[in-house]
Scaffold this motif. Structure first.
Motif, short mmCIF file in Angstrom:
data_model
loop_
_atom_site.label_atom_id
_atom_site.label_comp_id
_atom_site.label_asym_id
_atom_site.label_seq_id
_atom_site.Cartn_x
_atom_site.Cartn_y
_atom_site.Cartn_z
N GLU D 152 66.45 44.92 57.93
CA GLU D 152 67.06 44.58 59.22
C GLU D 152 66.08 44.76 60.38
O GLU D 152 66.42 44.45 61.53
CB GLU D 152 68.27 45.49 59.50
CG GLU D 152 69.24 45.63 58.38
CD GLU D 152 70.16 44.43 58.32
OE1 GLU D 152 70.79 44.13 59.36
OE2 GLU D 152 70.21 43.77 57.25
N LEU D 153 64.93 45.35 60.09
CA LEU D 153 63.96 45.62 61.17
C LEU D 153 63.70 44.33 61.95
O LEU D 153 63.50 43.27 61.37
CB LEU D 153 62.66 46.15 60.55
CG LEU D 153 61.49 46.40 61.51
CD1 LEU D 153 60.74 47.66 61.11
CD2 LEU D 153 60.58 45.19 61.57
N ASP D 154 63.72 44.46 63.28
CA ASP D 154 63.56 43.25 64.10
C ASP D 154 63.11 43.62 65.51
O ASP D 154 63.06 44.80 65.87
CB ASP D 154 64.90 42.50 64.17
CG ASP D 154 64.70 40.98 64.22
OD1 ASP D 154 63.62 40.53 64.70
OD2 ASP D 154 65.61 40.28 63.78
N ALA D 155 62.80 42.59 66.28
CA ALA D 155 62.46 42.80 67.69
C ALA D 155 63.72 43.02 68.50
O ALA D 155 64.79 42.57 68.12
CB ALA D 155 61.70 41.60 68.24
N ASP D 156 63.57 43.72 69.60
CA ASP D 156 64.64 43.81 70.58
C ASP D 156 64.41 42.67 71.57
O ASP D 156 63.45 42.71 72.35
CB ASP D 156 64.60 45.17 71.27
CG ASP D 156 65.70 45.30 72.30
OD1 ASP D 156 66.65 46.04 72.06
OD2 ASP D 156 65.60 44.65 73.37
#
Lengths: 309, 309, 309, 309
Positions: D152-156
Motif C-alpha cells: 500500500e506504500l504510496d505518495a501523499d
C-alpha cells in the motif's frame, strides 16, 4: 568489513605490484618548486603496517619523499592532545567542495576554513600548535621521529625555502584569516613553521609506521595514549571526507578508507583497528593525487576487502 | 549639460549649505583605525574650483582630512604618464559589482583586479608606479603638492602606521595577486607606499584644486600637459562607473558626475571641462560614502544642472 | 561637452562610414537561435536623430533587425510611468560585474537583480509591467509604434517561439526570483511577454527616433511628457554603467555615452538633450556587443566631441 | 569495526530511548509546505533491521512520515541497475560543500551537480530513471513496496501538490541544468515525478527494511541481486560524504556510518554487511537534519561500536 583472514598480506602486496607496475611513471610530478620537480617519476613504494607492529613493504619503500599535506593529519593529532574541542571553533570539519587552496570559500565563511586538511585549515592548526608548544615544527618532528622510529627524520631545508619563496597564495590565505581575526601568531612565523612541516621527508615504510597512531585509535608506538579514541575517529572521518582534495568522494568509493594525500606523491590510508598503509608514486593526476598510489590502494582494498563500506 | 550661466556659483553654494546643514553629523565615522575614528563628525567642508582657477568654498573647507581612496585617482593619473595603455594589462576597467576589497572576484579573474579604483587595482597601480619612479609615495606627494599649491602637504605617519597594522586584508589581496604573478615589487614594500599614500591629508579647498587636473582633461596647474585628453576621459569614465564602491550606480544617477570617495569622508567630483568639486563630511553611509558629501554633490548638480546626463 | 556647432552632422556620418567600412562583416553573429544566426553579417546601419526631429542615416539603416536587450530600456521607461520609485524595491541599479545572465549573483543577493538592464532585472520589469497594464508586450509595442512612427512595428513570432524554446536559463532566473518571492505573475506568462518583447524588429532609423524619448529627458514624439526628467536621467545613468554587458566600463570610456546594446547587433546611444543614435551591425565581439556598432559610436563621439566626459 | 557480539540489540535500543527521550520535540519542524508543518513534533521512531531479516523497533516506529530526500538513495540504486557508470557523466560524486539546493555551484560547474544526493543531482537521477523506465515514480514505488513489504506504500498526493506549488527553486535548478543540456525529458514532467517521489510516506520500520538493500550490498528482500556489490559500496560512500546536507563531516564523525536524511525528519543509516537503521523525529536542526534522529544514531553507534572508523 574485516580483513579476510585467509588472504595473506604478502599475496596482497604481490597483486598490488602486478597491477601498478605497468603504470609506474604515469602522471605529472608537482613542479611548482624545483625540489619537487626533480624527483624521478619512475618510482613506486608501498608499505603496510599492522597494529601488532608487523610491516610489509615493496618497491621503493625506503626512498625518502616530501610529506607535504600528509603532515596535516599529524599536526591535527597534536593539537587534539589539548582536548578534543580545542581547535573546532577556529576550523570546521566539513568537506570543502572546491580547490584545496581556494580563497573565495574562506571569504564567504568569514575566515573559518572548511576543514583542517585544506591549506587554510592546516595553517590555523599550525598557528594553534605554535601557541600550544612554542615550536610547531619541532613538535611535529618529535612526534614523527618517535612514531617512525627514525631519529634522523627531518625537513629538507632547501624545499622549505622554496616553499617559502613560492608561497604567495598561502600568505594570502593566512592574511585573509588574520583579517578575520583567526590568527594568533604573526603570519610570517606561522608560515615558516608550516612550510618546514610540509618539507619533512619520509619513506613509505616510515609513513606506514607513523600512521599506526590512527589505526590504533590514538595509541602511540610506545603504547601510551596520545589522543582519545573519539579524537582519532574524528580525524579518520575527516580524512575520508576531505583527505584527497577534490577527489574525496571518488576515493571514498574506490578505496573506501580514510586517506590523506600530498603533492609529493604520498598517500596514507588507515584501516581502523587493523592497518596503516602508505603508498608513494610521484606522478599526480589532475586532482593532485598520486596515480600509482591511488591505484595501489584501490587494488589493496579490493583484494583484502578492507573497505569500510 | 553645460552649467547654466545665470546661476551664480555663490548662490549654488548657499543652497548646498542650507540643504546639508540639518544633516551634519549624520552617518558613521570610519573606525577601523583609531586615527580615523577620532575625527569630529560634526564637520562639513565644500569647495568648487573652476577651470579658470577660481575657487569658492564653505564650511570646514580648510580642515585637513585623510584622502584614503581618493588618492587612487591621482596615482592612476601618474602611471598613465607612461602611456595610456601602460597599466591596462594588469588591471581591468569594469565595474566591480561587489565589495571594494573582495578576494573572491580577484580569484575568479586570476589576479587581475576589476578596475584601478578598488583596493587590489590600486595596489597594482602603486606597484607599477613604484617601478616607474622608484618612490611611489614621493611621486604622489609631489604631484599633490604642486596641484594643491601646498608645499607642506604630506602623509599622517601615525595613520599610515595604523593602516599597516590593520591591513591584513590588503596583504591578502596583494599576495593573491603575487600568487598569480601580478606583482612586480615585494608586497611589503608596495603596501608601505600604498598605506602612506592613503594617509595623505588634504583640505576640501586643496582637493578641489588638485581635481582640476581632470577637469582640464590632463593639464596641470602650471599649464603643462601631464596626460593626454583621452587618458583623462578614461579616468573620469572609470570614476563614474567605479568611484563610489558599491553605490556607483546610485551616484551616477543622483550626482551624475565622475566621483571618487574615500573612507575619510571626502568625495571628489568632476564636471568635465568646467569644475572640480570637493565635499567632505566624516560620517559615512552603509556603503562607505560620506552622507553629507553625497547630499552636497546631489544638491549642487541639481541647482547648477551640471549632471552629465 | 556640447556638440561642436561647426561640425556638420553629414560630415560626421561620412567619417563614421569611412572608419567602419573595412570592418563590416567582422564579429560573430549570435546563433543561439536559428533566426538570429541566419542574418547576413555584411550589413551595417547607422542613424542619428536630433531632439528637433531631424534624422540622418547611412548604410542599411532601413533594414529590420531584432531589438533583443535594447527593449529593456523602453520597458523600464514604461514602468517608470507609475512613479519613479515604483520598481526599485524589486531591482537594484548597480553595475553587475559579471555575465548578464548569471544566477550566482542573483542567488547571493536574494533574488533582487543588480539592475534592470540584465536579464533577471528585465524579467522583473516585464513582470511589473504585466501587472500595471495587463499586457506588457502590447504596452511596449504601442510605445515603440508611436515613437518610431511605424504603426506596423511588431515582434517576429518565429524568433519569439525560438527564444521560448531555448530560454531555459531565463526560466531558471525567473524561477529563482519566484523562489525568493520576487515574481508577481506566473513565470511562463511573464516569459512569454519577455520573449515577444525581445523579438520586436526595428530599423536603425526607427530606433534612433524611439531613443529621442530619452534624449528629450522623457518627452514623447507627440510632445507629451511620459516620465519625469529625473526618471529619464536615471535610465541614462543606468545605461552608461550597465548597458553593454560586461563591457560597460570600456564603453563608458570609448563612447562616453549612455548606451544599450542587444545581441541582434544593435546599439542605442543617447547624447542627453541632443541626439539619439542607433548603430547596427550583426557581428558581435566576445562580450556580446556589435563590433561595427561600437566602432561607429566611438568614431561619432570622437568627431563630434559629444562624449559626456 | 564489527558489531560487538556481546551487546544485545534490545539493550542498545533501550539505551537509545533513554538518551533520546528528554529531547523529543526539540528542533524545528519543516514548514515550507503546510503538510509537513502540521506534523506533531513530539514523536520519535527508531528501527533496526539486520541482514538476516530481524527487525527491532521502538517508539513511533509505525507512524508514517514523508520520505523526502531519503528517496534519493533508492532512485540512485534504480538507475544503477542499468550499469554502474550509466549516470556518472551527468552527475559527480563529490561532497557539495554548500547548501543542498545552491545554484551557484551548479552554474560554476556547468550544470553537472556535485553529487546525486543534493537536489539538482537527484533531479538528474529522476530524469534518467524516467528515460529508463517511462515512469520514474512508479519504478520507485514498486521498489519500495517490494523492499518494505507494504503493498500500500504510496505518495501523499496533497504533499506532492504542495511541493509542486512551492518548488520554484527546484524549477530554477532544473532549468539551469536544461540550459546546460543536462536534462533529457521536459522539466515539468521530471519535476512532477521528483515531487511525487519525495512525497512517499513510510514508517521507520519499513524504512529500516528497505535500507537492507544497501546493507546487503545490493541484494533485494527476495534474494535476487539488484545492483552489483561495487555499485552498493559507491552509494554508501556517497551517503557518508554527502548524505546529510552541510553536516556530512560532522555526521561522519558522530555517527560514523553512511546516512541519508530528509526534511520529513527521517534518517537512514547503514552498517555495511550488518544493519539498516531508521530514525525519525520531525524536529530539525539548523542544517536540516532530525535532532532526535541524529542523537539516536550517535547513541546507537557508540553503544554497539558499529562506526566504520
Amino acid at each position: 568489513m574485516a580483513v579476510s583472514d585467509d588472504i595473506d598480506l604478502s599475496d596482497a602486496l604481490t597483486v598490488v605490484m602486478e597491477r601498478v607496475r605497468p603504470h609506474i611513471g604515469e602522471g605529472k610530478v608537482a613542479d611548482y618548486i624545483p625540489e619537487l620537480g626533480r624527483v624521478d617519476p619512475k618510482q613506486f613504494g608501498f608499505a603496510v603496517a599492522s597494529v601488532d607492529g608487523e610491516v610489509r613493504s615493496l618497491g621503493d619503500a625506503d626512498v625518502r619523499f616530501s610529506m607535504q599535506s600528509m603532515t596535516k593529519v599529524f599536526t591535527l593529532a597534536l593539537v587534539n592532545q589539548e582536548g578534543e574541542d580545542h581547535i573546532w571553533g577556529r576550523v570546521n570539519r566539513e568537506p570543502s567542495g572546491s580547490a584545496f587552496n581556494s580563497l573565495y570559500q574562506l571569504e564567504f565563511e568569514n575566515g573559518i576554513p572548511r576543514n583542517p586538511l585544506i591549506n587554510p585549515g592546516a595553517i590555523v592548526v599550525t598557528d594553534e600548535l605554535l601557541g600550544d608548544t612554542g615550536d610547531a615544527f619541532a613538535a611535529l618532528r618529535a612526534l614523527l621521529r618517535a612514531e617512525t622510529g627514525n631519529p634522523e627524520l627531518d625537513a629538507d631545508e632547501v624545499t622549505a625555502r622554496s616553499e617559502l619563496e613560492t608561497g604567495d597564495r598561502n600568505r594570502a590565505l593566512a592574511y585573509l584569516m588574520a583579517g578575520f581575526g583567526n590568527m594568533r601568531n604573526p603570519v610570517p612565523e606561522v608560515l615558516d613553521h608550516y612550510f618546514r612541516q610540509c618539507s619533512i621527508t619520509i619513506t613509505a615504510t616510515e609513513l606506514a609506521r607513523a600512521g599506526l597512531l590512527l589505526a590504533r585509535h590514538g595509541v602511540r608506538a610506545d603504547g601510551t595514549r596520545m589522543i582519545d579514541r573519539n579524537a582519532a575517529r574524528r580525524i579518520m572521518a575527516i580524512m575520508l571526507t576531505c583527505g584527497t582534495y577534490d577527489a574525496a568522494g571518488d576515493f571514498a568509493y574506490r578505496v573506501g578508507l580514510p586517506c590523506k594525500s600530498g603533492v609529493g606523491g604520498g598517500i596514507l590510508a588507515i584501516v581502523p583497528g587493523r592497518y596503516s598503509i602508505a603508498a608513494w608514486g610521484p606522478g599526480l593526476d589532475a586532482k593532485g593525487n598520486s596515480v600509482t598510489g591511488a591505484l595501489a590502494l584501490d587494488t589493496f582494498t579490493q583484494v583484502t576487502s578492507c573497505s569500510v563500506f
